[in-house]
Design a protein around this motif. Structure first.
Motif, mmCIF file in Angstrom:
data_model
loop_
_atom_site.group_PDB
_atom_site.id
_atom_site.type_symbol
_atom_site.label_atom_id
_atom_site.label_comp_id
_atom_site.label_asym_id
_atom_site.label_seq_id
_atom_site.Cartn_x
_atom_site.Cartn_y
_atom_site.Cartn_z
ATOM 1 N N GLU A 106 -1.987 3.593 -2.621
ATOM 2 C CA GLU A 106 -2.571 4.882 -2.985
ATOM 3 C C GLU A 106 -1.681 6.005 -2.457
ATOM 4 O OE1 GLU A 106 -6.858 5.533 -2.506
ATOM 5 O OE2 GLU A 106 -7.024 3.400 -2.045
ATOM 6 N N ALA A 107 -1.308 6.891 -3.356
ATOM 7 C CA ALA A 107 -0.493 8.037 -2.955
ATOM 8 C C ALA A 107 -1.343 9.274 -2.711
ATOM 9 C CB ALA A 107 0.552 8.335 -4.023
ATOM 10 N N SER A 132 1.515 5.029 -5.966
ATOM 11 C CA SER A 132 2.976 5.041 -5.908
ATOM 12 C C SER A 132 3.504 3.637 -5.657
ATOM 13 C CB SER A 132 3.454 5.984 -4.800
ATOM 14 O OG SER A 132 2.999 5.529 -3.532
ATOM 15 N N PHE A 133 4.801 3.458 -5.920
ATOM 16 C CA PHE A 133 5.439 2.154 -5.781
ATOM 17 C C PHE A 133 6.645 2.262 -4.854
ATOM 18 C CE2 PHE A 133 3.279 2.283 -9.822
ATOM 19 C CZ PHE A 133 2.587 1.091 -9.836
ATOM 20 N N ALA A 134 6.714 1.364 -3.881
ATOM 21 C CA ALA A 134 7.845 1.286 -2.965
ATOM 22 C C ALA A 134 8.657 0.035 -3.313
ATOM 23 C CB ALA A 134 7.363 1.218 -1.519
ATOM 24 N N CYS A 135 9.943 0.224 -3.624
ATOM 25 C CA CYS A 135 10.810 -0.881 -4.030
ATOM 26 C C CYS A 135 11.919 -1.068 -3.007
ATOM 27 C CB CYS A 135 11.405 -0.596 -5.407
ATOM 28 S SG CYS A 135 10.178 -0.259 -6.694
ATOM 29 N N CYS A 154 12.875 1.595 -10.130
ATOM 30 C CA CYS A 154 11.563 1.483 -9.474
ATOM 31 C C CYS A 154 10.606 2.356 -10.269
ATOM 32 C CB CYS A 154 11.653 1.954 -8.023
ATOM 33 S SG CYS A 154 10.166 1.663 -7.033
ATOM 34 N N PRO A 155 9.431 1.851 -10.630
ATOM 35 C CA PRO A 155 8.544 2.621 -11.512
ATOM 36 C C PRO A 155 8.043 3.916 -10.880
ATOM 37 C CG PRO A 155 7.465 0.619 -10.726
ATOM 38 C CD PRO A 155 8.876 0.538 -10.272
ATOM 39 N N ALA A 156 7.790 4.882 -11.735
ATOM 40 C CA ALA A 156 7.217 6.150 -11.288
ATOM 41 C C ALA A 156 5.756 5.948 -10.907
ATOM 42 C CB ALA A 156 7.328 7.186 -12.405
ATOM 43 N N ALA A 172 -9.440 7.356 -15.364
ATOM 44 C CA ALA A 172 -10.711 6.855 -15.886
ATOM 45 C C ALA A 172 -11.767 6.867 -14.780
ATOM 46 C CB ALA A 172 -10.542 5.443 -16.433
ATOM 47 N N GLU A 173 -13.022 6.993 -15.165
ATOM 48 C CA GLU A 173 -14.110 6.963 -14.200
ATOM 49 C C GLU A 173 -14.673 5.555 -14.084
ATOM 50 O OE1 GLU A 173 -16.790 10.498 -13.941
ATOM 51 O OE2 GLU A 173 -15.978 10.913 -15.942
ATOM 52 N N GLY A 174 -15.063 5.177 -12.872
ATOM 53 C CA GLY A 174 -15.640 3.864 -12.652
ATOM 54 C C GLY A 174 -15.565 3.468 -11.194
ATOM 55 N N SER A 175 -16.286 2.406 -10.850
ATOM 56 C CA SER A 175 -16.309 1.941 -9.463
ATOM 57 C C SER A 175 -15.158 1.008 -9.147
ATOM 58 C CB SER A 175 -17.633 1.223 -9.187
ATOM 59 O OG SER A 175 -17.792 0.122 -10.073
ATOM 60 N N ALA A 176 -14.365 0.610 -10.147
ATOM 61 C CA ALA A 176 -13.214 -0.271 -9.920
ATOM 62 C C ALA A 176 -12.128 0.065 -10.939
ATOM 63 C CB ALA A 176 -13.620 -1.735 -10.020
ATOM 64 N N VAL A 177 -11.487 1.207 -10.751
ATOM 65 C CA VAL A 177 -10.403 1.639 -11.624
ATOM 66 C C VAL A 177 -9.096 1.104 -11.045
ATOM 67 C CG1 VAL A 177 -9.232 3.604 -12.681
ATOM 68 C CG2 VAL A 177 -11.694 3.703 -12.235
ATOM 69 N N SER A 178 -8.372 0.306 -11.811
ATOM 70 C CA SER A 178 -7.213 -0.419 -11.278
ATOM 71 C C SER A 178 -5.903 0.101 -11.849
ATOM 72 C CB SER A 178 -7.333 -1.916 -11.586
ATOM 73 O OG SER A 178 -8.472 -2.469 -10.956
ATOM 74 N N SER A 179 -4.870 0.043 -11.018
ATOM 75 C CA SER A 179 -3.523 0.356 -11.474
ATOM 76 C C SER A 179 -2.984 -0.798 -12.313
ATOM 77 C CB SER A 179 -2.598 0.605 -10.276
ATOM 78 O OG SER A 179 -2.485 -0.572 -9.485
ATOM 79 N N THR A 180 -1.877 -0.554 -12.998
ATOM 80 C CA THR A 180 -1.211 -1.580 -13.790
ATOM 81 C C THR A 180 -0.059 -2.165 -12.994
ATOM 82 O OG1 THR A 180 -1.760 -0.374 -15.814
ATOM 83 C CG2 THR A 180 -0.050 -2.046 -15.965
ATOM 84 N N ALA A 181 0.039 -3.495 -12.962
ATOM 85 C CA ALA A 181 1.117 -4.156 -12.223
ATOM 86 C C ALA A 181 2.470 -3.752 -12.802
ATOM 87 C CB ALA A 181 0.937 -5.664 -12.273
ATOM 88 N N GLN A 182 3.433 -3.508 -11.921
ATOM 89 C CA GLN A 182 4.765 -3.088 -12.322
ATOM 90 C C GLN A 182 5.817 -3.975 -11.670
ATOM 91 O OE1 GLN A 182 5.334 -0.102 -14.465
ATOM 92 N NE2 GLN A 182 3.229 -0.786 -14.816
#
Length: 312
Positions: free
Chosen positions: A113-114, A131-134, A144-146, A152-162
């Motif tokens: 989490e950034a 954020s992503f640390a490479c 390294c991905p941005a 989105a709203e919700g109780s479990a909003v997930s990032s996308t694997a990079q």
């Protein structure tokens, strides 16, 4: 006539002498076999690298070689050098050098989490950022991905694997997933009051709050004033578990009945005729006239201006 001449050679015979010369040094070549070097000699190999030497001299045999060892390089290195020196009979020494870089190790990538949750109970009340640390300890990180924005709203909003890529071309394993809670929307209110609201009685309004994401944390309505008849207003409010809140007005009307106002006996009967039976026109006027003559005032539902000229 056969015989020896003054030099000791047999007279009458011819002799041939071959003289060999080598003025060209050996030719040294090498081959490198491994994954993805292409034609770039400075490229990084991403697998074991097989090094093979070839030493040739078309004019004479090789008299000496140093360092010309075929081998397989199976460890990562930022740069290692191998050399081959050779000499031939009559020729001069020759030197060939090759530098090899090997990186067969994948880079690493970590998501985190950034941003910091700006709501209550670990909830975001706006977008969240991941954020992503490479990292790559040898050839270095090429891409390294941005940062990702989670909206989105919700109780479990997930990032996308990079994934990350290093300079050698190795691709990392997929990053970890970051999951957050986002609720940007205030609760909804559908306030209600009992019906009827009778003068002088005690009632409470119901806010009837709902929140589809984080849930309702608190809800309330202001007091209902029933001290007098007429249209009045108060407010109702609610807050959800993320800290979003809402306040809306609530309008209501205070009424009464003959019984509620304490009329009894004849007054109660006559009050019902005037205020609650639905009479109109002359019939209603007659009842109002009778009331005033008897009691010298008006029942709760009759204003003095309604009777102007009626009692003269």
């Amino acid at each position: 006539v056969e015989g020896e001449d003054a030099n000791g050679f047999m007279a009458g015979h011819a002799y041939m002498v071959n003289i060999l010369a080598d003025s060209t040094p050996p030719v040294i070549a090498y081959t490198l076999n491994g994954a993805a070097p292409g034609s770039d000699p400075t490229a990084w190999y991403t697998s074991d690298v097989a090094l093979a030497w070839s030493v040739t001299d078309p004019e004479s045999s090789i008299s000496s070689m140093t360092g010309c060892v075929d081998e397989s390089l199976n460890t990562d290195t930022s740069g290692t050098t191998r050399s081959c020196t050779a000499s031939s009979a009559g020729g001069s020494g020759s030197l060939a050098t090759v530098s090899i870089r090997r990186d067969a190790t994948k880079p690493t990538i970590t998501a985190s989490e950034a941003s910091t949750a700006n709501g209550n109970n670990g909830w975001y009340r706006g977008d969240a950022s991941v954020s992503f640390a490479c990292n790559d300890n040898l050839s270095g990180v090429a891409s390294c991905p941005a940062a990702q924005t989670l909206s989105a709203e919700g109780s479990a909003v997930s990032s996308t694997a990079q994934t990350a890529t290093d300079v050698a071309g190795n691709v990392s394993a997929a990053s970890n997933i970051v999951t957050v809670k986002i609720d940007k929307t205030a609760p909804t209110l559908a306030p209600s009051v009992p019906s009827p609201l009778l003068r002088g009685q005690s009632y409470s309004a119901s806010p009837n709050a709902s929140d589809a994401t984080s849930g309702v944390a608190s809800q309330s309505c202001g007091a209902l004033d029933t001290s007098s008849l007429g249209s009045k207003s108060t407010t109702c409010s609610a807050t959800d578990n993320a800290g979003n809140s809402i306040t809306v007005p609530l309008n209501y009307t205070v009424t009464t009945t003959c019984a509620n106002d304490g009329y009894k006996g004849t007054q109660l009967s006559w009050c019902v005729q005037i205020c609650e039976s639905g009479l109109t026109g002359q019939a209603l006027d007659n009842w109002i006239h009778r009331w005033f003559r008897q009691f010298h005032n008006y029942p709760y539902c009759v204003a003095p201006q309604q009777t102007l000229g009626l009692l003269h």
